[in-house]
Write an enzyme that holds these catalytic residues in place. Sequence first.
Site, mmCIF file in Angstrom:
data_model
loop_
_atom_site.group_PDB
_atom_site.id
_atom_site.type_symbol
_atom_site.label_atom_id
_atom_site.label_comp_id
_atom_site.label_asym_id
_atom_site.label_seq_id
_atom_site.Cartn_x
_atom_site.Cartn_y
_atom_site.Cartn_z
ATOM 1 N N GLY A 1 0.816 -1.209 0.000
ATOM 2 C CA GLY A 1 0.000 0.000 0.000
ATOM 3 C C GLY A 1 0.850 1.259 0.000
ATOM 4 O O GLY A 1 1.846 1.357 0.725
ATOM 5 N N THR B 1 -17.564 -7.278 31.469
ATOM 6 C CA THR B 1 -17.266 -7.676 30.097
ATOM 7 C C THR B 1 -16.694 -6.523 29.283
ATOM 8 O O THR B 1 -15.702 -6.683 28.562
ATOM 9 C CB THR B 1 -18.536 -8.220 29.413
ATOM 10 O OG1 THR B 1 -18.947 -9.407 30.095
ATOM 11 C CG2 THR B 1 -18.279 -8.546 27.952
ATOM 12 N N ASP C 1 2.076 2.654 12.309
ATOM 13 C CA ASP C 1 0.957 3.538 11.989
ATOM 14 C C ASP C 1 -0.323 2.868 12.477
ATOM 15 O O ASP C 1 -0.696 1.792 11.994
ATOM 16 C CB ASP C 1 0.896 3.791 10.483
ATOM 17 C CG ASP C 1 0.030 4.996 10.127
ATOM 18 O OD1 ASP C 1 -0.769 5.419 10.986
ATOM 19 O OD2 ASP C 1 0.143 5.504 9.002
ATOM 20 N N ASP D 1 0.216 4.012 1.246
ATOM 21 C CA ASP D 1 0.200 4.687 2.546
ATOM 22 C C ASP D 1 1.366 4.232 3.412
ATOM 23 O O ASP D 1 1.988 5.043 4.111
ATOM 24 C CB ASP D 1 -1.128 4.450 3.264
ATOM 25 C CG ASP D 1 -1.449 2.974 3.468
ATOM 26 O OD1 ASP D 1 -0.971 2.122 2.686
ATOM 27 O OD2 ASP D 1 -2.209 2.662 4.415
ATOM 28 N N ARG D 2 1.686 2.939 3.364
ATOM 29 C CA ARG D 2 2.817 2.429 4.143
ATOM 30 C C ARG D 2 4.130 3.016 3.633
ATOM 31 O O ARG D 2 5.010 3.400 4.418
ATOM 32 C CB ARG D 2 2.860 0.909 4.071
ATOM 33 C CG ARG D 2 1.684 0.223 4.739
ATOM 34 C CD ARG D 2 1.638 -1.261 4.399
ATOM 35 N NE ARG D 2 2.845 -1.956 4.842
ATOM 36 C CZ ARG D 2 3.167 -3.189 4.439
ATOM 37 N NH1 ARG D 2 2.393 -3.836 3.570
ATOM 38 N NH2 ARG D 2 4.262 -3.768 4.894
ATOM 39 N N THR E 1 -7.261 2.302 11.118
ATOM 40 C CA THR E 1 -8.215 1.209 10.934
ATOM 41 C C THR E 1 -7.472 -0.119 10.946
ATOM 42 O O THR E 1 -7.896 -1.092 11.570
ATOM 43 C CB THR E 1 -8.972 1.381 9.607
ATOM 44 O OG1 THR E 1 -9.592 2.674 9.585
ATOM 45 C CG2 THR E 1 -10.032 0.307 9.454
#
Length: 261
Positions: free
Chosen positions: A107, A191, A131, A109-110, A134
């Site tokens: 990607g 929980t 990074d 972005d990386r 999401t």
Amino acid sequence: MGQSVVAVDIGNSFIKAAVLTDVLTPLDLHDTPVVTFKSEDIGNAQWLDFLGSCPVETQWFLASVNQSCLDCVVQWLDSQTTPIKRTILNHQHLPLDFSAVDVDQVGVDRLLSALGAMGARENPFPVVVVDIGTAVTIDAVTAEGAFLGGVIMPGIYLSSIALANYTDRLPEVEVNISDLQGLPQAIGTCTQDAIKGGLVWGLIGAIEAVVKQQQKILGPGAHLIVDGADSDLVSNLPFDVSTMDHLCLRGIIHVAQNVLD
């Protein structure tokens, strides 16, 4: 007047954009507002207000891992009365060595985050770039600027959704990793607290384990640079860590500076 640029980082969940009225001056994103949009914001009042500060001859530099969202931005650009110059970035624009990876399958972005981290160094040294969004990416870059690759794993939001969607009674728990205001307990008494602790401490443990493995290759001098995490989370990593926001945008701006210089 300097060369003005709009840098746009189109991610899986959000669009981040910054307007630089003179891209060739030294970069300081602390003095440059970074605005976050969703795809449905393209063309709305907030979008237009943000772009109102752009000089007419502004050039756009875009990077995207979300093709449908990129298509929406490009469609909006093409609909404007005055033609807008744009460059959609790929690995060929980046001054890094990609010989160790199948770069067409990595990607952008990386790659740009790695460049953003490398561009901030005063002295050359290997880096591990984390990074947190999401998805969480952890990538290794040598002191000579060779991108070696790394790992991708679900971020806290995706992990929380998976627990809720694939179990009968576990709820979705919201955790804002950029503003934790203290870490959750590792022994949850209900929980929701147990899930929150598992998400956060699981992420810390995963980052620590991967970084240790990557440092075996890069060497003990490799420095860890983290984007997207709260300082409380980062302080629990047993490494010399620097936090730096908007690494992908920094990489985009670095490319723009090289192109326009």
